[in-house]
Design a protein around this motif. Sequence first.
Motif, PDB file in Angstrom:
ATOM      1  N   SER A 105      38.853  46.047  56.651  1.00  9.48           N
ATOM      2  CA  SER A 105      38.745  46.265  55.215  1.00  9.48           C
ATOM      3  C   SER A 105      39.721  45.350  54.484  1.00  9.48           C
ATOM      4  O   SER A 105      40.684  44.865  55.060  1.00  9.48           O
ATOM      5  CB  SER A 105      39.077  47.716  54.879  1.00  9.48           C
ATOM      6  OG  SER A 105      38.121  48.577  55.447  1.00  9.48           O
ATOM      7  N   ASP A 106      39.454  45.130  53.201  1.00  9.43           N
ATOM      8  CA  ASP A 106      40.347  44.361  52.354  1.00  9.43           C
ATOM      9  C   ASP A 106      40.224  44.912  50.943  1.00  9.43           C
ATOM     10  O   ASP A 106      39.313  45.684  50.633  1.00  9.43           O
ATOM     11  CB  ASP A 106      39.993  42.877  52.391  1.00  9.43           C
ATOM     12  CG  ASP A 106      41.218  41.978  52.277  1.00  9.43           C
ATOM     13  OD1 ASP A 106      42.241  42.437  51.727  1.00  9.43           O
ATOM     14  OD2 ASP A 106      41.157  40.833  52.726  1.00  9.43           O
ATOM     15  N   LEU A 107      41.134  44.509  50.070  1.00 10.65           N
ATOM     16  CA  LEU A 107      41.147  44.998  48.699  1.00 10.65           C
ATOM     17  C   LEU A 107      39.915  44.505  47.942  1.00 10.65           C
ATOM     18  O   LEU A 107      39.582  43.323  47.987  1.00 10.65           O
ATOM     19  CB  LEU A 107      42.428  44.538  47.993  1.00 10.65           C
ATOM     20  CG  LEU A 107      42.727  45.187  46.650  1.00 10.65           C
ATOM     21  CD1 LEU A 107      42.910  46.699  46.798  1.00 10.65           C
ATOM     22  CD2 LEU A 107      43.977  44.578  46.034  1.00 10.65           C
ATOM     23  N   CYS A 108      39.250  45.431  47.248  1.00  6.98           N
ATOM     24  CA  CYS A 108      38.029  45.120  46.503  1.00  6.98           C
ATOM     25  C   CYS A 108      38.065  45.783  45.136  1.00  6.98           C
ATOM     26  O   CYS A 108      38.715  46.812  44.947  1.00  6.98           O
ATOM     27  CB  CYS A 108      36.798  45.644  47.256  1.00  6.98           C
ATOM     28  SG  CYS A 108      36.521  44.891  48.863  1.00  6.98           S
ATOM     29  N   ILE A 109      37.349  45.189  44.191  1.00  2.89           N
ATOM     30  CA  ILE A 109      37.181  45.767  42.865  1.00  2.89           C
ATOM     31  C   ILE A 109      35.762  46.330  42.783  1.00  2.89           C
ATOM     32  O   ILE A 109      34.796  45.633  43.095  1.00  2.89           O
ATOM     33  CB  ILE A 109      37.420  44.723  41.760  1.00  2.89           C
ATOM     34  CG1 ILE A 109      38.885  44.263  41.771  1.00  2.89           C
ATOM     35  CG2 ILE A 109      37.042  45.286  40.389  1.00  2.89           C
ATOM     36  CD1 ILE A 109      39.222  43.188  40.761  1.00  2.89           C
ATOM     37  N   TYR A 110      35.660  47.584  42.370  1.00  4.15           N
ATOM     38  CA  TYR A 110      34.376  48.260  42.223  1.00  4.15           C
ATOM     39  C   TYR A 110      33.971  48.200  40.751  1.00  4.15           C
ATOM     40  O   TYR A 110      34.764  48.548  39.874  1.00  4.15           O
ATOM     41  CB  TYR A 110      34.494  49.730  42.633  1.00  4.15           C
ATOM     42  CG  TYR A 110      34.687  49.970  44.101  1.00  4.15           C
ATOM     43  CD1 TYR A 110      33.741  50.697  44.824  1.00  4.15           C
ATOM     44  CD2 TYR A 110      35.813  49.497  44.778  1.00  4.15           C
ATOM     45  CE1 TYR A 110      33.929  50.940  46.180  1.00  4.15           C
ATOM     46  CE2 TYR A 110      35.994  49.737  46.128  1.00  4.15           C
ATOM     47  CZ  TYR A 110      35.043  50.453  46.824  1.00  4.15           C
ATOM     48  OH  TYR A 110      35.223  50.693  48.171  1.00  4.15           O
ATOM     49  N   ILE A 111      32.737  47.786  40.492  1.00  8.20           N
ATOM     50  CA  ILE A 111      32.234  47.718  39.120  1.00  8.20           C
ATOM     51  C   ILE A 111      30.910  48.469  39.027  1.00  8.20           C
ATOM     52  O   ILE A 111      29.991  48.235  39.816  1.00  8.20           O
ATOM     53  CB  ILE A 111      32.022  46.259  38.660  1.00  8.20           C
ATOM     54  CG1 ILE A 111      33.354  45.507  38.671  1.00  8.20           C
ATOM     55  CG2 ILE A 111      31.391  46.218  37.264  1.00  8.20           C
ATOM     56  CD1 ILE A 111      33.229  44.042  38.327  1.00  8.20           C
ATOM     57  N   GLU A 112      30.832  49.372  38.044  1.00  5.28           N
ATOM     58  CA  GLU A 112      29.575  50.054  37.742  1.00  5.28           C
ATOM     59  C   GLU A 112      28.819  49.175  36.757  1.00  5.28           C
ATOM     60  O   GLU A 112      29.304  48.900  35.653  1.00  5.28           O
ATOM     61  CB  GLU A 112      29.852  51.426  37.130  1.00  5.28           C
ATOM     62  CG  GLU A 112      28.593  52.220  36.838  1.00  5.28           C
ATOM     63  CD  GLU A 112      28.914  53.560  36.212  1.00  5.28           C
ATOM     64  OE1 GLU A 112      28.290  53.886  35.188  1.00  5.28           O
ATOM     65  OE2 GLU A 112      29.801  54.261  36.743  1.00  5.28           O
ATOM     66  N   ASN A 113      27.656  48.723  37.157  1.00  8.89           N
ATOM     67  CA  ASN A 113      26.833  47.816  36.351  1.00  8.89           C
ATOM     68  C   ASN A 113      26.266  48.556  35.145  1.00  8.89           C
ATOM     69  O   ASN A 113      25.712  49.642  35.287  1.00  8.89           O
ATOM     70  CB  ASN A 113      25.693  47.275  37.228  1.00  8.89           C
ATOM     71  CG  ASN A 113      24.873  46.207  36.566  1.00  8.89           C
ATOM     72  OD1 ASN A 113      25.099  45.835  35.435  1.00  8.89           O
ATOM     73  ND2 ASN A 113      23.891  45.707  37.301  1.00  8.89           N
ATOM     74  N   ASP A 114      26.397  47.973  33.944  1.00 10.05           N
ATOM     75  CA  ASP A 114      25.806  48.583  32.750  1.00 10.05           C
ATOM     76  C   ASP A 114      24.412  48.016  32.457  1.00 10.05           C
ATOM     77  O   ASP A 114      23.758  48.427  31.501  1.00 10.05           O
ATOM     78  CB  ASP A 114      26.720  48.439  31.534  1.00 10.05           C
ATOM     79  CG  ASP A 114      26.938  46.996  31.103  1.00 10.05           C
ATOM     80  OD1 ASP A 114      26.238  46.079  31.601  1.00 10.05           O
ATOM     81  OD2 ASP A 114      27.834  46.776  30.269  1.00 10.05           O
ATOM     82  N   PHE A 115      23.966  47.063  33.260  1.00  8.33           N
ATOM     83  CA  PHE A 115      22.651  46.429  33.158  1.00  8.33           C
ATOM     84  C   PHE A 115      22.426  45.721  31.819  1.00  8.33           C
ATOM     85  O   PHE A 115      21.310  45.418  31.446  1.00  8.33           O
ATOM     86  CB  PHE A 115      21.523  47.424  33.434  1.00  8.33           C
ATOM     87  CG  PHE A 115      21.539  47.928  34.857  1.00  8.33           C
ATOM     88  CD1 PHE A 115      20.919  47.218  35.860  1.00  8.33           C
ATOM     89  CD2 PHE A 115      22.191  49.116  35.173  1.00  8.33           C
ATOM     90  CE1 PHE A 115      20.931  47.673  37.175  1.00  8.33           C
ATOM     91  CE2 PHE A 115      22.215  49.584  36.475  1.00  8.33           C
ATOM     92  CZ  PHE A 115      21.587  48.855  37.475  1.00  8.33           C
ATOM     93  N   LYS A 116      23.505  45.432  31.068  1.00  9.29           N
ATOM     94  CA  LYS A 116      23.378  44.722  29.795  1.00  9.29           C
ATOM     95  C   LYS A 116      23.455  43.210  30.003  1.00  9.29           C
ATOM     96  O   LYS A 116      23.074  42.451  29.122  1.00  9.29           O
ATOM     97  CB  LYS A 116      24.471  45.176  28.821  1.00  9.29           C
ATOM     98  CG  LYS A 116      24.300  46.621  28.383  1.00  9.29           C
ATOM     99  CD  LYS A 116      25.397  47.010  27.418  1.00  9.29           C
ATOM    100  CE  LYS A 116      25.236  48.460  26.998  1.00  9.29           C
ATOM    101  NZ  LYS A 116      26.336  48.908  26.126  1.00  9.29           N
ATOM    102  N   ASP A 117      23.987  42.780  31.140  1.00 17.88           N
ATOM    103  CA  ASP A 117      24.076  41.355  31.485  1.00 17.88           C
ATOM    104  C   ASP A 117      24.781  40.547  30.391  1.00 17.88           C
ATOM    105  O   ASP A 117      24.366  39.447  30.046  1.00 17.88           O
ATOM    106  CB  ASP A 117      22.673  40.795  31.759  1.00 17.88           C
ATOM    107  CG  ASP A 117      22.719  39.564  32.657  1.00 17.88           C
ATOM    108  OD1 ASP A 117      23.613  39.493  33.516  1.00 17.88           O
ATOM    109  OD2 ASP A 117      21.868  38.675  32.488  1.00 17.88           O
TER     110      ASP A 117
END
Length: 177
Positions: A105-117
């Motif tokens: 494992s390594d450090l990651c950033i989690y992003i919830e997509n808003d689908f607005k692009d």
Amino acid sequence: MEQTKISTAEKTHASFHGGLKLDEHKHLSNSSAISAIKQSSEYIIPLQQHIGVISQPIVKPGDRVLKGQMLAKPGDLVSAAVHSPVSGTVTDIKAHEVPHPSGLSDLCIYIENDFKDEWKYRHPVGDDYNYYTSSRLRKIIRDAGIVGLGGAAFPSAVKQTEMHIKTLVLNGAECEP
């Protein structure tokens, strides 16, 4: 698409020690159109995508980010910036398994997509690069996260560290997307 197994009999030794020359199977994809994959609702972005020091997060959980926005700055000279592939909200920054032969494992950033692009405003260099110092050009290249595609993703700005850039050459037709 049908998967093809490569038998031991199909492998031949390459012209260098320890190498293999595998039979080509381009026929499996060269007649198919490129298609877009459906966007995911969550993206997990590894901060170690290059050789060298891991990138340092500059966002935090709860932050809204735009597509193309810098998420992590280079951690040292041999390091690269990491940018968001989507617009949305940072939900976490924590370890996650990464696509690496170690399986670690390594450090990651989690992003919830808003689908607005929605894209971050971009500042194209244009013809003004002729008036930039080589130091400023290296900073632009570094902040853009531009790396080589030779496997190690070596940060391109480091390659120009001792040079005084007079001409900017971009490879706009990379053979391996």
